[in-house]
Write an enzyme that holds these catalytic residues in place. Structure first.
Site, PDB file in Angstrom:
ATOM      1  N   GLU A 127      -5.631 -14.731   0.794  1.00  0.00           N
ATOM      2  CA  GLU A 127      -5.237 -13.305   0.049  1.00  0.00           C
ATOM      3  C   GLU A 127      -4.291 -13.704  -1.055  1.00  0.00           C
ATOM      4  O   GLU A 127      -3.835 -15.179  -1.220  1.00  0.00           O
ATOM      5  CB  GLU A 127      -4.381 -12.471   1.248  1.00  0.00           C
ATOM      6  CG  GLU A 127      -3.090 -12.981   1.640  1.00  0.00           C
ATOM      7  CD  GLU A 127      -2.515 -12.045   2.437  1.00  0.00           C
ATOM      8  OE1 GLU A 127      -2.733 -10.756   2.457  1.00  0.00           O
ATOM      9  OE2 GLU A 127      -1.712 -12.217   3.473  1.00  0.00           O
ATOM     10  N   ARG A 149       1.512   0.753  11.379  1.00  0.00           N
ATOM     11  CA  ARG A 149       1.785  -0.586  10.970  1.00  0.00           C
ATOM     12  C   ARG A 149       3.072  -1.126  11.250  1.00  0.00           C
ATOM     13  O   ARG A 149       3.429  -2.142  11.494  1.00  0.00           O
ATOM     14  CB  ARG A 149       0.959  -0.990   9.633  1.00  0.00           C
ATOM     15  CG  ARG A 149       0.984  -2.475   9.474  1.00  0.00           C
ATOM     16  CD  ARG A 149       0.138  -2.955   7.865  1.00  0.00           C
ATOM     17  NE  ARG A 149       0.977  -2.413   7.028  1.00  0.00           N
ATOM     18  CZ  ARG A 149       0.382  -2.659   5.646  1.00  0.00           C
ATOM     19  NH1 ARG A 149      -0.747  -3.056   5.567  1.00  0.00           N
ATOM     20  NH2 ARG A 149       1.149  -2.040   4.584  1.00  0.00           N
ATOM     21  N   LYS A 190       4.490  -7.482   8.703  1.00  0.00           N
ATOM     22  CA  LYS A 190       4.998  -7.289   7.484  1.00  0.00           C
ATOM     23  C   LYS A 190       6.336  -7.253   7.484  1.00  0.00           C
ATOM     24  O   LYS A 190       7.143  -6.468   7.581  1.00  0.00           O
ATOM     25  CB  LYS A 190       4.309  -5.934   7.081  1.00  0.00           C
ATOM     26  CG  LYS A 190       4.480  -5.832   5.215  1.00  0.00           C
ATOM     27  CD  LYS A 190       3.605  -4.693   4.989  1.00  0.00           C
ATOM     28  CE  LYS A 190       4.045  -4.103   3.472  1.00  0.00           C
ATOM     29  NZ  LYS A 190       3.732  -5.463   2.497  1.00  0.00           N
TER      30      LYS A 190
HETATM   31  N1  PXG Z   1      -1.078  -8.750   1.263  1.00  0.00           N
HETATM   32  C1  PXG Z   1       0.130  -9.059   1.565  1.00  0.00           C
HETATM   33  C2  PXG Z   1       0.747 -10.337   1.467  1.00  0.00           C
HETATM   34  C3  PXG Z   1       0.882  -7.946   1.092  1.00  0.00           C
HETATM   35  O1  PXG Z   1       2.294  -8.050   0.825  1.00  0.00           O
HETATM   36  C4  PXG Z   1      -1.106  -6.615   0.914  1.00  0.00           C
HETATM   37  C5  PXG Z   1      -1.851  -7.797   0.955  1.00  0.00           C
HETATM   38  C6  PXG Z   1      -1.906  -5.330   0.306  1.00  0.00           C
HETATM   39  O2  PXG Z   1      -1.506  -4.582   1.680  1.00  0.00           O
HETATM   40  P1  PXG Z   1      -1.463  -2.777   1.360  1.00  0.00           P
HETATM   41  O3  PXG Z   1      -1.188  -2.037   2.825  1.00  0.00           O
HETATM   42  O4  PXG Z   1      -0.457  -2.627   0.653  1.00  0.00           O
HETATM   43  O5  PXG Z   1      -3.000  -2.502   0.984  1.00  0.00           O
HETATM   44  C7  PXG Z   1       0.364  -6.604   0.520  1.00  0.00           C
HETATM   45  C8  PXG Z   1       1.116  -5.484   0.242  1.00  0.00           C
HETATM   46  C9  PXG Z   1       5.840  -5.116  -3.469  1.00  0.00           C
HETATM   47  C10 PXG Z   1       4.757  -4.547  -2.507  1.00  0.00           C
HETATM   48  O6  PXG Z   1       6.671  -4.324  -4.003  1.00  0.00           O
HETATM   49  C11 PXG Z   1       4.009  -5.508  -1.940  1.00  0.00           C
HETATM   50  C12 PXG Z   1       3.034  -5.014  -1.111  1.00  0.00           C
HETATM   51  C13 PXG Z   1       2.694  -3.516  -0.951  1.00  0.00           C
HETATM   52  C14 PXG Z   1       3.635  -2.652  -1.651  1.00  0.00           C
HETATM   53  C15 PXG Z   1       4.551  -3.114  -2.478  1.00  0.00           C
HETATM   54  O7  PXG Z   1       5.856  -6.328  -3.559  1.00  0.00           O
HETATM   55  N2  PXG Z   1       2.078  -5.876  -0.592  1.00  0.00           N
END
Ligand code: PXG
Length: 287
Positions: free
Chosen positions: A184, A52, A151
């Site tokens: 989301e 990713r 991301k």
């Molecule tokens: N939507 C958004 C906008 C995110 O930033 C997810 C969904 C979930 O994705 P994953 O691949 O983690 O299942 C995210 C992920 C943090 C932090 O420190 C944020 C995320 C992941 C890990 C840490 O704020 N966001």
């Protein structure tokens, strides 16, 4: 204990982990990142996170100055150097230092940064009692402006929505897309359960393709549940039997109210609990 940070191709002391104030990662939020969990000393879904990261970088025309294998080794080395068994990795790639202008041709030396640390989770009662949510008035970025699949280091869209959540005394907030559909949360994907069928917005809703989301969809199907990726309205959410969020930090966490409507029984539901158990088994399996 001071951390060891991977920066400039090697591990350095936290105090020495510095980058240029001309780095476009700082000046413009120009860069990409991943948030990765470490369980039992193993980097969870490592290959998928690296894939990713490279896809996000490709979409913004950023050439990561390391191969995917080298980035994986850097992550492993940073986890080991900091003796992290259960924790969190922040993997960041910046555009590099440049001039005071948007032109990416005037930048050089993209920085690959790996931070491995312990993780701060949602408050413990969130997991036992479930989470309360409000809908933010800030909508998710229009996918024609910036794809949510990237991301990127520019999280202002999500931060503005998160501020609305914290102002309301909550740890997350629901975001809609430009069409008014459910997208989301600010750092988590969203699912509902209705008559034991799981529903979650499709990628065309303008969401991050969460790796926890993908893992939960797969686990649910393996467990015999029907899963539909479909357009959802807030009404669908209000009348759901269960609701839960998925994310690297959150894992699987129940939502028990949205905008003052209690969801289902107002308690974490049986399907959510089942999927959390299946997900936790996956985190212990070494994938
Ligand atoms: N939507 C958004 C906008 C995110 O930033 C997810 C969904 C979930 O994705 P994953 O691949 O983690 O299942 C995210 C992920 C943090 C932090 O420190 C944020 C995320 C992941 C890990 C840490 O704020 N966001």
């Amino acid at each position: 204990m001071a951390l060891k940070i991977f920066l400039g191709g090697k591990l350095v002391d936290e105090a020495d982990a510095k980058i240029s104030v001309f780095d476009h990662g700082l000046l413009y939020g120009d860069g990409v990142f991943e948030g990765i969990r470490v369980y039992g000393g193993r980097v969870f879904l490592h290959q998928k996170h690296i894939d990713r990261l490279f896809e996000s970088a490709k979409a913004i025309r950023l050439t990561i100055p390391m191969t995917p294998k080298e980035v994986m080794s850097a992550v492993e080395a940073t986890v080991k150097a900091n003796q992290i068994t259960d924790g969190y990795v922040r993997l960041v790639v910046t555009r590099g230092a440049g001039s005071l202008g948007l032109d990416i041709r005037k930048t050089s030396n993209p920085q690959v940064i790996v931070i491995a640390d312990t993780i701060t989770l949602y408050p413990p009662e969130t997991y036992t009692k479930g989470m309360h949510l409000v809908t933010a008035s800030t909508i998710r970025n229009h996918p024609g402006a910036l794809s949510a699949r990237i991301k990127s280091l520019n999280y202002l869209n999500n931060i503005l929505a998160r501020i609305e959540g914290t102002d309301a005394g909550m740890v997350e907030a629901l975001m809609l897309n430009h069409k008014g559909e459910v997208a989301e949360c600010t750092g988590d994907n969203i699912f509902i359960v209705k008559n034991r069928v799981l529903m979650t917005p499709g990628l065309d809703a303008g969401i991050l393709e969460g790796l926890t989301r993908n893992a939960v969809i797969e686990l649910a199907r393996e467990g015999g549940y029907e899963v539909r990726e479909m357009s959802l309205t807030r009404h669908d959410l209000y009348v759901a039997d269960e609701m839960f969020l998925t994310g690297t930090a959150a894992e699987v966490v129940a939502v028990v109210s949205l905008d003052g409507r209690s969801i289902g029984s107002g308690q974490p539901g049986p399907v959510t609990k089942d999927l959390l158990e299946r997900f936790q088994a996956l985190t212990r399996s070494g994938v």
